[in-house]
Design an enzyme around this catalytic site. Structure first.
Site, mmCIF file in Angstrom:
data_model
loop_
_atom_site.group_PDB
_atom_site.id
_atom_site.type_symbol
_atom_site.label_atom_id
_atom_site.label_comp_id
_atom_site.label_asym_id
_atom_site.label_seq_id
_atom_site.Cartn_x
_atom_site.Cartn_y
_atom_site.Cartn_z
ATOM 1 N N LYS A 195 1.380 -1.193 -0.402
ATOM 2 C CA LYS A 195 -0.111 -0.017 -0.004
ATOM 3 C C LYS A 195 0.764 0.748 0.119
ATOM 4 C CE LYS A 195 -4.394 -1.713 1.133
ATOM 5 N NZ LYS A 195 -4.488 -1.954 2.882
ATOM 6 N N HIS A 213 2.262 6.825 2.786
ATOM 7 C CA HIS A 213 1.532 8.689 2.275
ATOM 8 C C HIS A 213 1.968 9.346 3.035
ATOM 9 C CE1 HIS A 213 -2.077 7.525 4.468
ATOM 10 N NE2 HIS A 213 -2.081 6.251 3.873
ATOM 11 N N HIS A 221 1.453 8.826 6.278
ATOM 12 C CA HIS A 221 2.101 7.452 7.849
ATOM 13 C C HIS A 221 3.245 8.411 8.283
ATOM 14 C CE1 HIS A 221 0.938 4.525 4.334
ATOM 15 N NE2 HIS A 221 0.387 3.882 6.648
HETATM 16 N N1 ARG Z 1 -0.529 -1.955 10.029
HETATM 17 C C1 ARG Z 1 -1.730 -0.222 11.048
HETATM 18 C C2 ARG Z 1 -1.997 0.680 10.216
HETATM 19 O O1 ARG Z 1 -1.234 0.689 8.693
HETATM 20 C C3 ARG Z 1 -0.501 -0.287 11.810
HETATM 21 C C4 ARG Z 1 -0.213 -1.288 12.831
HETATM 22 C C5 ARG Z 1 -0.259 -0.597 14.634
HETATM 23 N N2 ARG Z 1 0.427 -1.522 15.715
HETATM 24 C C6 ARG Z 1 -0.433 -2.683 16.036
HETATM 25 N N3 ARG Z 1 0.584 -3.437 16.712
HETATM 26 N N4 ARG Z 1 -1.390 -2.798 15.981
HETATM 27 O O2 ARG Z 1 -3.246 0.573 10.733
#
Ligand code: ARG
Length: 568
Positions: free
Chosen positions: A127, A130, A133
């Site tokens: 993805k 962007h 982030h």
């Molecule tokens: N990948 C997730 C997102 O982009 C965030 C991950 C956050 N960390 C976790 N341990 N859940 O929304």
């Protein structure tokens, strides 16, 4: 260095034994008006214990303290003891320490070497990386750096979103419509286009959804072909993320993301079942959190596949077993507040006492100002493009200013990237904010370029002093006890406490604010005073202060994740 407040509390404690030093320290005030002293101690609370009118108590304490070399003056005014710090020894100590400690100045050992996990950035594979982030990435990195400066041993983790049914869809799309060269040339946009195409096509042909589910199951079972494609998508995505981390100077100790826990989930699900926490609901299995005012947490879907929170449960357990963390800190958007409340509650219900050490550090949304940046009809704005544009615009600005340097590229990079980082860390993290180019790159506002420019100015003053700047140790603090010089020394002194406060509150903007204060204090000193004066002793003292300010600003910037250019 002396901790002035602690020392004050100790001295006051000799006068009023009825309170503890900590209680006294909490009562010490810093008056708004400096004519009321550097510190002030209100005596109202003591009236009951001592059965005496507060002004009389204040008078006794003031008398007891007078004559102490730490103060130039101690006064009783009504119920207050107003204390004036003896400025010469104070200034001597602060500046002396900043010069002697250099890069170490501002660090403390409140963390006592305890292990903490700071999880930040954690983007989803395939993805776009962007502008949104930027928040977790930059705030998280700064919290990591600040906590290291506080003496914590920080494990930096990027919990990549590299698992889930969407990878089944992507693989199916790639097989039907994909092309290897396209992925290699421009991985993320290409993969994203497959993902989008999948949804369009699946509308017309729902059997694609079944195919995707089967494909994901094959991936979960580690089938070779699916694993190879998934690994390839992951590698290509990581290359892109890595470029941005490189620009930001961000490093990780671990990229153990969601997929890392795929083989660790069955045990957690089993444990939940054994502990009687699982409940059936419409074919799925959930943990009922209603008694705690939370919505139920789905652990297994009706087809047996796991969910985001299942992986986070396995992950939290793994981290505790592997690192025995003192705190496990997640820098993740406030949209996930509920998720982390659920995670914490379930771990608590599982009987883990360390559930309390899970810390979610949330933040608000960043949005783009309409018009200033083209989102190209709904297409996302890549963080890399934002950084590159900041570098390009900075290059133009410094060229226009006619900076004498043969290293424009390096400076444009330091200042351009720094401007974006500083802007990100200027706002209270929980607030939503609008990304505004004019504000980011304003060299005169309370911005990154302004602070870096001030830093370069300190460096330039010291360069211009030539040999005089070589040995500043035995400076005479008597030249620095008034006006803007003294104010600057106080700001430099405060750095260590500010770092601790920013770290304890997980709020880098407190440090950002203080760096602006230090820069403004230096600029006021620079304008008010002639630093390179003919009087040799005075010049030496002022150069010592300049050198201390330079160190303090640089150390502060470093903890935001920024570089400090010597010339600008
Ligand atoms: N990948 C997730 C997102 O982009 C965030 C991950 C956050 N960390 C976790 N341990 N859940 O929304």
């Amino acid at each position: 260095m002396i901790n002035v407040k602690e020392e004050l509390a100790r001295l006051l404690n000799e006068q009023v034994a009825d309170l503890t030093s900590e209680e006294i320290e909490g009562m010490i005030e810093v008056p708004q008006n400096s004519e009321m002293g550097d510190y002030s101690f209100p005596c109202f609370r003591l009236a009951k214990v001592l059965r005496k009118a507060p002004p009389l108590i204040a008078k006794d304490i003031a008398e007891g303290l007078s004559g102490n070399p730490m103060f130039s003056k101690v006064e009783q005014v009504n119920a207050y003891v107003n204390m004036f710090i003896a400025r010469e020894p104070f200034v001597k100590e602060v500046i002396g320490e900043a010069m002697a400690k250099g890069d170490e100045y501002g660090k403390s050992d409140v963390g006592q070497g305890r292990t903490e996990i700071v999880e930040f950035s954690s983007p989803n594979i395939a993805k776009p990386f962007h502008i949104g982030h930027i928040r977790s990435t930059v705030i998280g990195n700064s919290i990591n750096l600040i906590h290291q400066a506080m003496g914590f041993k920080v494990i930096r983790i990027n919990h990549l979103g590299d698992y889930g049914t969407q990878f089944g869809k992507m693989i199916v799309a790639y097989r039907h419509w994909g092309n290897e060269d396209d992925v290699r040339n421009d991985p993320i946009p290409t993969l994203l286009s497959y993902y989008t195409k999948f949804h369009v096509e699946a509308e017309k042909d729902p059997s694609l959804n079944d195919e995707a589910r089967e494909t994901f199951t094959r991936l979960e079972h580690g089938e070779e072909e699916e694993t190879r494609l998934w690994q390839w998508f992951r590698d290509e995505s990581l290359k892109e993320f890595g470029r941005v981390y490189g620009m930001l100077g961000i490093e990780y100790d671990s990229y153990a993301g969601e997929s890392f826990y795929s083989d660790k989930m069955p045990a957690v699900v089993e444990e939940l079942r054994e502990k009687n926490l699982l409940k059936e609901s419409q074919g799925a299995e959930i943990v009922d959190l209603e008694p705690y005012g939370l919505t139920p947490a789905p652990i297994l879907k009706s087809d047996g596949s796991t969910l985001y929170i299942t992986r986070d449960l396995a992950c939290a357990k793994y981290r505790k077993e592997t690192y025995d963390f003192y705190k496990n800190i997640y820098v993740v958007a406030s949209q996930q507040n509920l998720h982390f409340q659920q995670l914490k509650k379930i771990l608590e219900l599982m009987g883990y006492e360390w559930a309390k050490d899970i810390v979610h550090v949330p933040f608000g949304l960043v949005s783009l100002e309409e018009g200033t940046m083209s989102t190209r009809e709904g297409r996302v704005v890549f963080l890399e493009d934002v950084l590159n544009r900041a570098i390009d615009e900075t290059r133009e600005i410094i060229k226009e200013k006619g900076v004498a340097t043969d290293n424009i590229e390096e400076i444009a990079r330091q200042v351009g990237v720094g401007a974006v980082v500083f802007n990100e860390l200027s706002n209270n993290r929980i607030k939503d904010y609008v990304f505004n180019w004019k504000q980011v790159l304003d060299f005169n506002g309370e911005t990154g370029p302004y602070v870096q420019y001030t830093y370069a100015r300190c460096a330039s003053v010291l360069r211009n002093a030539g040999e005089d700047a070589n040995d500043l140790k035995d400076f005479d603090p008597g030249y620095l006890t008034e006006g803007s010089a003294y104010t600057l020394a106080k700001e430099i002194y405060a750095l260590k406490d500010v770092i601790i406060e920013a770290g304890t509150k997980y709020e880098p903007s407190i440090l950002t604010r203080h760096i602006v204060d230090m820069a403004q204090a230096f600029n006021k000193f620079y304008h008010d005073e002639h630093i390179l004066t003919d009087n040799k002793d005075e010049r030496k003292a002022k150069l010592a202060l300049t050198s201390a300010a330079k160190t303090a600003i640089r150390n502060g910037l470093k903890l935001l994740g920024m570089e400090a250019p010597e010339r600008m």
